[in-house]
Design an enzyme around this catalytic site. Sequence first.
Site, PDB file in Angstrom:
ATOM      1  N   HIS A 160      50.224  12.832 -27.312  1.00 38.43           N
ATOM      2  CA  HIS A 160      51.007  12.952 -26.077  1.00 38.43           C
ATOM      3  C   HIS A 160      52.390  12.311 -26.190  1.00 38.43           C
ATOM      4  O   HIS A 160      53.260  12.548 -25.356  1.00 38.43           O
ATOM      5  CB  HIS A 160      50.247  12.321 -24.916  1.00 38.43           C
ATOM      6  CG  HIS A 160      49.035  13.101 -24.523  1.00 38.43           C
ATOM      7  ND1 HIS A 160      48.993  13.882 -23.399  1.00 38.43           N
ATOM      8  CD2 HIS A 160      47.836  13.271 -25.134  1.00 38.43           C
ATOM      9  CE1 HIS A 160      47.810  14.478 -23.316  1.00 38.43           C
ATOM     10  NE2 HIS A 160      47.088  14.115 -24.367  1.00 38.43           N
ATOM     11  N   ASP A 367      60.665  10.158 -24.776  1.00 36.79           N
ATOM     12  CA  ASP A 367      59.470  10.498 -23.999  1.00 36.79           C
ATOM     13  C   ASP A 367      58.836  11.744 -24.603  1.00 36.79           C
ATOM     14  O   ASP A 367      59.550  12.699 -24.917  1.00 36.79           O
ATOM     15  CB  ASP A 367      59.890  10.803 -22.542  1.00 36.79           C
ATOM     16  CG  ASP A 367      58.808  10.448 -21.529  1.00 36.79           C
ATOM     17  OD1 ASP A 367      57.625  10.344 -21.923  1.00 36.79           O
ATOM     18  OD2 ASP A 367      59.154  10.270 -20.343  1.00 36.79           O
TER      19      ASP A 367
HETATM   20  P1  ADQ Z   1      53.315   8.827 -19.217  1.00 38.94           P
HETATM   21  O1  ADQ Z   1      54.185   7.997 -20.086  1.00 38.94           O
HETATM   22  O2  ADQ Z   1      52.399   8.103 -18.327  1.00 38.94           O
HETATM   23  O3  ADQ Z   1      52.486   9.909 -20.060  1.00 38.94           O
HETATM   24  P2  ADQ Z   1      54.582  10.994 -17.503  1.00 38.94           P
HETATM   25  O4  ADQ Z   1      54.496  12.245 -18.266  1.00 38.94           O
HETATM   26  O5  ADQ Z   1      55.872  10.795 -16.820  1.00 38.94           O
HETATM   27  O6  ADQ Z   1      54.388   9.694 -18.355  1.00 38.94           O
HETATM   28  O7  ADQ Z   1      53.426  11.017 -16.432  1.00 38.94           O
HETATM   29  C1  ADQ Z   1      53.348  10.028 -15.464  1.00 38.94           C
HETATM   30  C2  ADQ Z   1      52.347  10.440 -14.400  1.00 38.94           C
HETATM   31  O8  ADQ Z   1      52.120   9.322 -13.561  1.00 38.94           O
HETATM   32  C3  ADQ Z   1      52.852  11.562 -13.516  1.00 38.94           C
HETATM   33  O9  ADQ Z   1      51.795  12.409 -13.182  1.00 38.94           O
HETATM   34  C4  ADQ Z   1      53.372  10.824 -12.277  1.00 38.94           C
HETATM   35  O10 ADQ Z   1      53.213  11.545 -11.084  1.00 38.94           O
HETATM   36  C5  ADQ Z   1      52.511   9.610 -12.248  1.00 38.94           C
HETATM   37  N1  ADQ Z   1      53.304   8.476 -11.704  1.00 38.94           N
HETATM   38  C6  ADQ Z   1      54.338   7.836 -12.299  1.00 38.94           C
HETATM   39  N2  ADQ Z   1      54.818   6.876 -11.507  1.00 38.94           N
HETATM   40  C7  ADQ Z   1      54.090   6.919 -10.380  1.00 38.94           C
HETATM   41  C8  ADQ Z   1      54.108   6.174  -9.162  1.00 38.94           C
HETATM   42  N3  ADQ Z   1      54.972   5.173  -8.954  1.00 38.94           N
HETATM   43  N4  ADQ Z   1      53.207   6.496  -8.225  1.00 38.94           N
HETATM   44  C9  ADQ Z   1      52.322   7.497  -8.439  1.00 38.94           C
HETATM   45  N5  ADQ Z   1      52.261   8.231  -9.544  1.00 38.94           N
HETATM   46  C10 ADQ Z   1      53.130   7.946 -10.509  1.00 38.94           C
HETATM   47  C11 ADQ Z   1      52.305  10.228 -21.450  1.00 38.94           C
HETATM   48  C12 ADQ Z   1      53.588  10.462 -22.247  1.00 38.94           C
HETATM   49  C13 ADQ Z   1      54.452  11.528 -21.578  1.00 38.94           C
HETATM   50  C14 ADQ Z   1      53.633  12.806 -21.394  1.00 38.94           C
HETATM   51  C15 ADQ Z   1      52.299  12.518 -20.754  1.00 38.94           C
HETATM   52  C16 ADQ Z   1      51.401  13.727 -20.755  1.00 38.94           C
HETATM   53  O11 ADQ Z   1      54.315   9.246 -22.378  1.00 38.94           O
HETATM   54  O12 ADQ Z   1      55.598  11.804 -22.354  1.00 38.94           O
HETATM   55  O13 ADQ Z   1      54.348  13.708 -20.578  1.00 38.94           O
HETATM   56  O14 ADQ Z   1      51.613  11.478 -21.414  1.00 38.94           O
HETATM   57  O15 ADQ Z   1      51.225  14.201 -22.042  1.00 38.94           O
END
Ligand code: ADQ
Length: 458
Positions: A160, A367
Amino acid sequence: MRRHDLVIMANRLPMRRSGRASGGWERSPGGLVTALHPVLRTREGLWIGWDGTSGRASRTIEHDGLQMKPVALATRDIDAFYHGFCNRTIWPLFHDAIRPAEFNPRWWEAYHRVNERFAKAAARQVARNRAVWIHDFHLLLVPQMLRATRPDLRIGLFLHIPFPPEEIFARVPWRASLLHGMIGADVVGFQTWKDAQNFSRASRHLADAEGTDSNLTFHGHKVRVNSFPISIDAKEMETLAARPSVQKRAVEIKSRLGNRRILLGVDRLDYTKGIEARLVAFERLLETHQASSDRCVLVQVAVPSRETVPEYEQTRTRIEEIVGRINGEFSHPGSVAVHYFRRNLGREELAAWYLAADVMVVTPLCDGMNLVAKEYVSSRVDGGGALVLSEFAGAAQELRQAIIVNPYDIDGMAAGIRRALHLPRSEQRFRMSILRMVVRRHDVQEWSGTFLGALERA
Ligand code: ADQ
């Protein structure tokens, strides 16, 4: 014991224990869970993962249509494996070493031990000739370990996070073992083609694999390497955003903020997400009078993450300092320049914020994909809003109608935000309609279907 046709393995279970929510379980936060929950519910599979506690593993649990098998971890392993090797070695290194990675042999031993434990658990649960889909950087050794005991299985691995360029990856003292672990899979998937290439090159140069960027061979075993950009459940997001309660809440949010233009950031509180740079870019706009707190406001919602790791503590402190500095300088009674919330929002509340935001600012330094960008686009059922997106998020490969910025270039980022604030309405709606189409066409169902299809054919 019942054996399953599809087993998903990830460090964490998709639910965590909770005193409050339904039946003592609630959905865990984070990108991986958001992506995979719908997949497993529709296929009768089993999810193997750590339940976040130490001690003895419990029996298989069923909740919300999901079968889950907890893996037990010893307290000393949690520390060295998770806080150590995963969060302080692999995470910084794979994110372009934007923080120094630490190489501690004791952490590596724990990583090996925990991966063995996961591989053993999976070997017992999968039916003959069926598939195991292993997720992410916590379990990179599992493919090879599982193949050694269950050569009948089809094994898929999806990373990921980014896979770094060879010269950065080469720093790991255990680099060949990590690569051999991954090469044990039949299909190794990445977010972008660049990540896939980085992996294949490292495998050829540092682990004696042979072949091309998309087909590797190692000791007679063939591995398919490809990109499978992850996405979101777009329909779910659209349905959520169309709810009258969510729309009403969005209007309320706007009015509470004085009906100013809203710039929004939503992230895990992580140094890779570029939160500090985003704040400084907004500060630059205020300083140079290209924006004013009477007319616009930046809202940053950051969910606490990995708080025991020192770098995260430092990032949090720095963010809070910058917020204080900007507000000290640029806020007026009734118009605070930056609102900062350190909390996890519920899905409805999150959708309401997305709807209320005139400009979504997604500016990671590095990311894998970034699901927030896709969630924002998908939630704009009104066709409004603008997305500012870092070129270093995997999502920038697909969301080309976003305003793409370099988060290391503060002036450039400030100009990008300004441009988003002043986009002519017709251009803004045109861009958003294309962005929405891209996310709707390439949703999480397509992602998992494509990966599992590749695994079937392997
Ligand atoms: P993450 O680094 O966790 O994932 P991301 O893809 O942005 O990052 O997903 C974050 C998730 O958490 C989203 O669904 C978002 O809605 C939720 N979230 C974030 N902040 C929040 C908040 N304050 N309140 C509620 N919900 C919140 C890892 C990798 C990414 C990749 C994903 C999936 O780092 O690059 O996209 O896995 O593969």
